[in-house]
Design an enzyme around this catalytic site. Structure first.
Site, PDB file in Angstrom:
ATOM      1  N   SER A   1      32.882  42.891  43.953  1.00 23.21           N
ATOM      2  CA  SER A   1      33.794  43.086  45.085  1.00 23.21           C
ATOM      3  C   SER A   1      35.070  43.768  44.618  1.00 23.21           C
ATOM      4  O   SER A   1      35.334  43.883  43.411  1.00 23.21           O
ATOM      5  CB  SER A   1      34.154  41.745  45.745  1.00 23.21           C
ATOM      6  OG  SER A   1      34.937  40.964  44.869  1.00 23.21           O
ATOM      7  N   GLY A   2      35.860  44.209  45.581  1.00 22.15           N
ATOM      8  CA  GLY A   2      37.221  44.678  45.320  1.00 22.15           C
ATOM      9  C   GLY A   2      37.340  45.813  44.320  1.00 22.15           C
ATOM     10  O   GLY A   2      36.539  46.753  44.301  1.00 22.15           O
TER      11      GLY A   2
ATOM     12  N   TYR B   1      49.547  32.779  37.742  1.00 24.53           N
ATOM     13  CA  TYR B   1      48.982  34.121  37.904  1.00 24.53           C
ATOM     14  C   TYR B   1      49.840  35.158  37.187  1.00 24.53           C
ATOM     15  O   TYR B   1      49.336  35.995  36.434  1.00 24.53           O
ATOM     16  CB  TYR B   1      48.850  34.470  39.387  1.00 24.53           C
ATOM     17  CG  TYR B   1      48.279  35.852  39.645  1.00 24.53           C
ATOM     18  CD1 TYR B   1      46.912  36.066  39.588  1.00 24.53           C
ATOM     19  CD2 TYR B   1      49.112  36.924  39.934  1.00 24.53           C
ATOM     20  CE1 TYR B   1      46.369  37.330  39.824  1.00 24.53           C
ATOM     21  CE2 TYR B   1      48.593  38.183  40.167  1.00 24.53           C
ATOM     22  CZ  TYR B   1      47.218  38.388  40.114  1.00 24.53           C
ATOM     23  OH  TYR B   1      46.699  39.644  40.343  1.00 24.53           O
TER      24      TYR B   1
ATOM     25  N   ALA C   1      44.593  46.548  49.004  1.00 24.03           N
ATOM     26  CA  ALA C   1      43.816  46.042  50.136  1.00 24.03           C
ATOM     27  C   ALA C   1      42.408  45.659  49.694  1.00 24.03           C
ATOM     28  O   ALA C   1      41.419  46.309  50.029  1.00 24.03           O
ATOM     29  CB  ALA C   1      43.771  47.080  51.247  1.00 24.03           C
TER      30      ALA C   1
END
Length: 262
Positions: A26-27, A168, A202
């Site tokens: 993904s991504g 993070y 996004a």
């Protein structure tokens, strides 16, 4: 005199190269994997996802006329990564390119954060990158060299306004400095190591319906007044992996729409 016989477009040609991409389901990892294939590479796709993300990535790669294999792997497990690299070389050929994009993100105020939340993220985002680089480099050293790109974040350079994500931020700062350290360890043995630090992008994680208000803030805070799309990470990755970046190692390439300028 410069070598005017050099064909500049060929500097970005990845034909005949074998790549491995973690977080390819993904991504950013998914889009970079497809982009490498579009530039000629055959790609091993790693992810621990249980949906059809890897299958979708592999289909796009095969549609581009390149080979792809899907490997269910956990980047926090050394043996899993060693097996993945061995399978890559057995089925595709000698590994010389790698993109490590596997990672997670979440947030919680530091004073409320449980140790498990902190440790799980660190294990995937930082330890996982190290173990991936280690497994990949062992093959590349045997193969005469290669290039590794680790996906960090602008959050490793700045502290994001309004986001309580100390773990993070620390993990991504660690990825940047660890990559520089690995670049220097392997600089005389033919392996280049660089990082890409995306700004707000996004990805599916950032475009969930419940993120609408936060996404608007991300766009407003970015000088270019928008988020990046995942396509915009392909060019930087291809550049850093290719011969176009043959004299580039230990660099953190910010792809942030100007965010870190302010």
């Amino acid at each position: 005199m410069p070598d005017i016989t050099l064909n500049a477009p060929k500097l970005f040609d990845l034909r005949g190269r074998i790549a491995i991409v973690t977080g390819a389901g993904s991504g950013i990892g998914q889009r970079i994997a497809i982009g490498l294939a579009q530039c000629g590479a055959d790609v091993a796709l790693l992810d621990r996802r249980t949906d059809d993300g890897l299958t979708q990535t592999a289909k796009h790669i095969r549609d581009a006329g390149r080979r792809a294999i899907e490997i269910a792997a956990d980047v926090t497990t050394k043996s899993s990564l060693a097996d993945a690299v061995a399978q890559t070389e057995s089925e595709l050929g000698s590994l010389t390119l790698a993109v490590n994009a596997a990672g997670i993100a979440n947030a919680k105020p530091a004073e409320e954060m449980e140790e498990d939340q902190y440790q799980t993220l660190m294990d995937i985002n930082l330890k996982g990158i190290f173990l991936s680089c280690q497994a990949e480099a062992r093959a590349m050293l045997k193969n005469g060299g290669g290039s590794i790109v680790n996906i960090a974040s602008m959050s490793g350079v700045i502290v994001n306004r309004g986001l309580s994500q100390v773990h993070y931020n620390a993990s991504k700062a660690g990825v940047i400095h660890m990559s520089k350290s690995l670049a220097m360890e392997w600089v005389d043995r033919g392996i280049r190591v660089n990082t890409i630090s995306p700004g707000y992008t996004a990805t599916p994680m950032n475009t969930r319906p419940e993120m609408v208000h936060q996404t608007k803030l991300f766009e407003e805070q970015t000088p270019m007044q928008r988020m990046a799309n995942v396509d915009e990470m392909v060019g930087p990755a291809v550049f850093l992996l290719s011969n176009a970046a043959s004299f580039v190692t230990g660099v953190d390439l910010l792809v942030d729409g100007g965010f870190c300028c302010w």
